[in-house]
Design a protein around this motif. Sequence first.
Motif, PDB file in Angstrom:
ATOM      1  N   GLN A  11       0.810  -1.212   0.000  1.00 45.41           N
ATOM      2  CA  GLN A  11       0.000   0.000   0.000  1.00 45.41           C
ATOM      3  C   GLN A  11       0.846   1.266   0.000  1.00 45.41           C
ATOM      4  O   GLN A  11       0.365   2.339  -0.371  1.00 45.41           O
ATOM      5  CB  GLN A  11      -0.918   0.027   1.219  1.00 45.41           C
ATOM      6  CG  GLN A  11      -0.187   0.196   2.548  1.00 45.41           C
ATOM      7  CD  GLN A  11      -1.127   0.387   3.727  1.00 45.41           C
ATOM      8  OE1 GLN A  11      -2.308   0.089   3.645  1.00 45.41           O
ATOM      9  NE2 GLN A  11      -0.589   0.887   4.831  1.00 45.41           N
ATOM     10  N   GLY A  42      -3.416  -2.152   5.452  1.00 46.81           N
ATOM     11  CA  GLY A  42      -4.246  -2.166   6.648  1.00 46.81           C
ATOM     12  C   GLY A  42      -5.719  -2.214   6.289  1.00 46.81           C
ATOM     13  O   GLY A  42      -6.184  -1.430   5.464  1.00 46.81           O
ATOM     14  N   ARG A  43      -6.439  -3.099   6.914  1.00 49.35           N
ATOM     15  CA  ARG A  43      -7.857  -3.290   6.576  1.00 49.35           C
ATOM     16  C   ARG A  43      -8.654  -1.993   6.728  1.00 49.35           C
ATOM     17  O   ARG A  43      -9.394  -1.601   5.829  1.00 49.35           O
ATOM     18  CB  ARG A  43      -8.457  -4.374   7.473  1.00 49.35           C
ATOM     19  CG  ARG A  43      -9.935  -4.634   7.220  1.00 49.35           C
ATOM     20  CD  ARG A  43     -10.519  -5.598   8.233  1.00 49.35           C
ATOM     21  NE  ARG A  43      -9.963  -6.949   8.088  1.00 49.35           N
ATOM     22  CZ  ARG A  43      -9.129  -7.512   8.957  1.00 49.35           C
ATOM     23  NH1 ARG A  43      -8.721  -6.818  10.024  1.00 49.35           N
ATOM     24  NH2 ARG A  43      -8.690  -8.740   8.774  1.00 49.35           N
ATOM     25  N   VAL A  46      -7.461   0.872   4.097  1.00 54.63           N
ATOM     26  CA  VAL A  46      -7.813   0.547   2.714  1.00 54.63           C
ATOM     27  C   VAL A  46      -9.325   0.606   2.519  1.00 54.63           C
ATOM     28  O   VAL A  46      -9.824   1.184   1.546  1.00 54.63           O
ATOM     29  CB  VAL A  46      -7.276  -0.854   2.334  1.00 54.63           C
ATOM     30  CG1 VAL A  46      -7.805  -1.273   0.961  1.00 54.63           C
ATOM     31  CG2 VAL A  46      -5.758  -0.856   2.333  1.00 54.63           C
ATOM     32  N   THR A  47     -10.055   0.030   3.446  1.00 54.37           N
ATOM     33  CA  THR A  47     -11.517   0.024   3.332  1.00 54.37           C
ATOM     34  C   THR A  47     -12.078   1.436   3.317  1.00 54.37           C
ATOM     35  O   THR A  47     -12.969   1.761   2.515  1.00 54.37           O
ATOM     36  CB  THR A  47     -12.139  -0.765   4.504  1.00 54.37           C
ATOM     37  OG1 THR A  47     -11.641  -2.104   4.477  1.00 54.37           O
ATOM     38  CG2 THR A  47     -13.653  -0.799   4.401  1.00 54.37           C
ATOM     39  N   GLU A  61     -11.228  -9.656   0.668  1.00 52.08           N
ATOM     40  CA  GLU A  61     -10.195  -9.952   1.648  1.00 52.08           C
ATOM     41  C   GLU A  61      -9.748 -11.404   1.487  1.00 52.08           C
ATOM     42  O   GLU A  61     -10.580 -12.308   1.378  1.00 52.08           O
ATOM     43  CB  GLU A  61     -10.725  -9.707   3.053  1.00 52.08           C
ATOM     44  CG  GLU A  61      -9.648  -9.746   4.105  1.00 52.08           C
ATOM     45  CD  GLU A  61     -10.134  -9.233   5.449  1.00 52.08           C
ATOM     46  OE1 GLU A  61      -9.889  -9.942   6.454  1.00 52.08           O
ATOM     47  OE2 GLU A  61     -10.755  -8.150   5.481  1.00 52.08           O
ATOM     48  N   SER A  63      -6.788 -14.555   2.722  1.00 53.73           N
ATOM     49  CA  SER A  63      -5.876 -14.983   3.781  1.00 53.73           C
ATOM     50  C   SER A  63      -4.626 -15.633   3.212  1.00 53.73           C
ATOM     51  O   SER A  63      -3.614 -15.755   3.901  1.00 53.73           O
ATOM     52  CB  SER A  63      -6.572 -15.962   4.727  1.00 53.73           C
ATOM     53  OG  SER A  63      -7.064 -17.085   4.006  1.00 53.73           O
ATOM     54  N   LEU A  78      -7.348  -8.040  -1.175  1.00 52.26           N
ATOM     55  CA  LEU A  78      -6.618  -7.386  -0.089  1.00 52.26           C
ATOM     56  C   LEU A  78      -6.132  -8.434   0.895  1.00 52.26           C
ATOM     57  O   LEU A  78      -6.922  -9.195   1.457  1.00 52.26           O
ATOM     58  CB  LEU A  78      -7.523  -6.387   0.636  1.00 52.26           C
ATOM     59  CG  LEU A  78      -6.953  -5.795   1.936  1.00 52.26           C
ATOM     60  CD1 LEU A  78      -5.733  -4.933   1.650  1.00 52.26           C
ATOM     61  CD2 LEU A  78      -8.013  -4.998   2.686  1.00 52.26           C
ATOM     62  N   PRO A  80      -4.835  -8.407   4.369  1.00 50.09           N
ATOM     63  CA  PRO A  80      -4.753  -7.397   5.435  1.00 50.09           C
ATOM     64  C   PRO A  80      -3.603  -7.654   6.393  1.00 50.09           C
ATOM     65  O   PRO A  80      -3.221  -8.791   6.657  1.00 50.09           O
ATOM     66  CB  PRO A  80      -6.103  -7.534   6.144  1.00 50.09           C
ATOM     67  CG  PRO A  80      -6.494  -8.958   5.922  1.00 50.09           C
ATOM     68  CD  PRO A  80      -5.958  -9.335   4.568  1.00 50.09           C
ATOM     69  N   ASP A  82      -1.841  -7.127  10.282  1.00 56.09           N
ATOM     70  CA  ASP A  82      -2.346  -7.250  11.646  1.00 56.09           C
ATOM     71  C   ASP A  82      -2.943  -5.923  12.095  1.00 56.09           C
ATOM     72  O   ASP A  82      -2.343  -4.854  11.869  1.00 56.09           O
ATOM     73  CB  ASP A  82      -1.222  -7.644  12.598  1.00 56.09           C
ATOM     74  CG  ASP A  82      -0.710  -9.047  12.330  1.00 56.09           C
ATOM     75  OD1 ASP A  82      -1.475  -9.855  11.772  1.00 56.09           O
ATOM     76  OD2 ASP A  82       0.455  -9.331  12.680  1.00 56.09           O
ATOM     77  N   PRO A  83      -4.108  -5.925  12.715  1.00 53.65           N
ATOM     78  CA  PRO A  83      -4.708  -4.675  13.196  1.00 53.65           C
ATOM     79  C   PRO A  83      -3.907  -4.115  14.365  1.00 53.65           C
ATOM     80  O   PRO A  83      -3.151  -4.818  15.036  1.00 53.65           O
ATOM     81  CB  PRO A  83      -6.106  -5.110  13.638  1.00 53.65           C
ATOM     82  CG  PRO A  83      -5.971  -6.560  13.968  1.00 53.65           C
ATOM     83  CD  PRO A  83      -4.952  -7.098  13.007  1.00 53.65           C
ATOM     84  N   GLU A  90       2.518  -0.068   9.628  1.00 50.57           N
ATOM     85  CA  GLU A  90       1.838  -0.701   8.498  1.00 50.57           C
ATOM     86  C   GLU A  90       2.696  -0.638   7.241  1.00 50.57           C
ATOM     87  O   GLU A  90       2.813  -1.625   6.511  1.00 50.57           O
ATOM     88  CB  GLU A  90       0.505  -0.004   8.217  1.00 50.57           C
ATOM     89  CG  GLU A  90      -0.639  -0.445   9.061  1.00 50.57           C
ATOM     90  CD  GLU A  90      -1.962   0.130   8.563  1.00 50.57           C
ATOM     91  OE1 GLU A  90      -2.978  -0.189   9.172  1.00 50.57           O
ATOM     92  OE2 GLU A  90      -1.971   0.885   7.579  1.00 50.57           O
TER      93      GLU A  90
END
Length: 322
Positions: A11, A42-43, A46-47, A61, A63, A78, A80, A82-83, A90
């Motif tokens: 990203q 990052g979820r 990006v969202t 998304e 995995s 995407l 993602p 880790d949050p 990131e």
Amino acid sequence: MTGSPLLALTQGDPNGIGIEIAAKAWRVRREEQLAPFFLIGGRAGVTAQMAALFPDIPLAEISEPADARERFTKALPLLPLDPGLSEAEETIAAIRLGTELCEEGRAAALVTNPIHKKRLYEAGFDHPGHTEYLAALTGRPGKSVMMLACPKLRVVPATVHIPIREVPARLTAGLLTHVIETTHADLITRFGLDHPRLAVAGLNPHAGEDGSIGTEEETIIRPVIEQLRATGMEITGPYSADSLFHDAARAKYDAAICMYHDQALIPIKTLDFDGGVNVTLGLPIIRTSPDHGTAEDIAGRGIANPASLIAALKLAALMAGA
């Protein structure tokens, strides 16, 4: 796209245009015949950007990178991070994960969106930039070389992000030999050129005029050229940089070795500002990047030009054997 290489795309700095141009590249994937790629980011960020700028583009998304190939036809995949990571974390994590996926063979090449170096430095990042960080991640510290490429020109600066006053001291025979040998090797293995032709620029005006306007050409550059030519390498120079980049001159070589950053980047950005691609040579993985910065002054406005990213995706796929 079944047989196309799968590309990992970072990203970049989330405050920049990386996510925007990734979405724009995905939108023209069929017209541009792009190999499938997935975005690492990052979820939440990006969202949010996709909802604001591209509500018509679906996100999928994933995995596992392999899942991106099927999803790519209908949605932007995407992977993602880790949050809970900061924006700087990131940015770094995306590069690290993309590199690992390429080393593991789960992605064929890495394409990186622009980073904001000062923001990373403030977060403790201790590498000058992408190129050096990738070299460290892949166990090749000090071995990577930066190339800028477009259909009309390939250039390689021997010294890169240093003050111009430091260039003469940094320009050693060992450094120049490494840069030239790395470029020559990757032109063969990554670009498919059996007998690469290299042209080398001088450091001083008029390539020093036989030592009357500087001695680096006679004490460093010419001896290196002669030594490498003796090994069978097709290499010529040193040439006055002001006559190395016109049409007739460019037809005589496959890449130009330059002595410092602007000597290399000014001609390629003049010839093809939007289509230039940054390529890292000397790594065990393939890495390309758009040849521009984060462009935070226009981020979030939906007006960023994706041309350089599209060119980077195409070149990464080509280098990966598409």
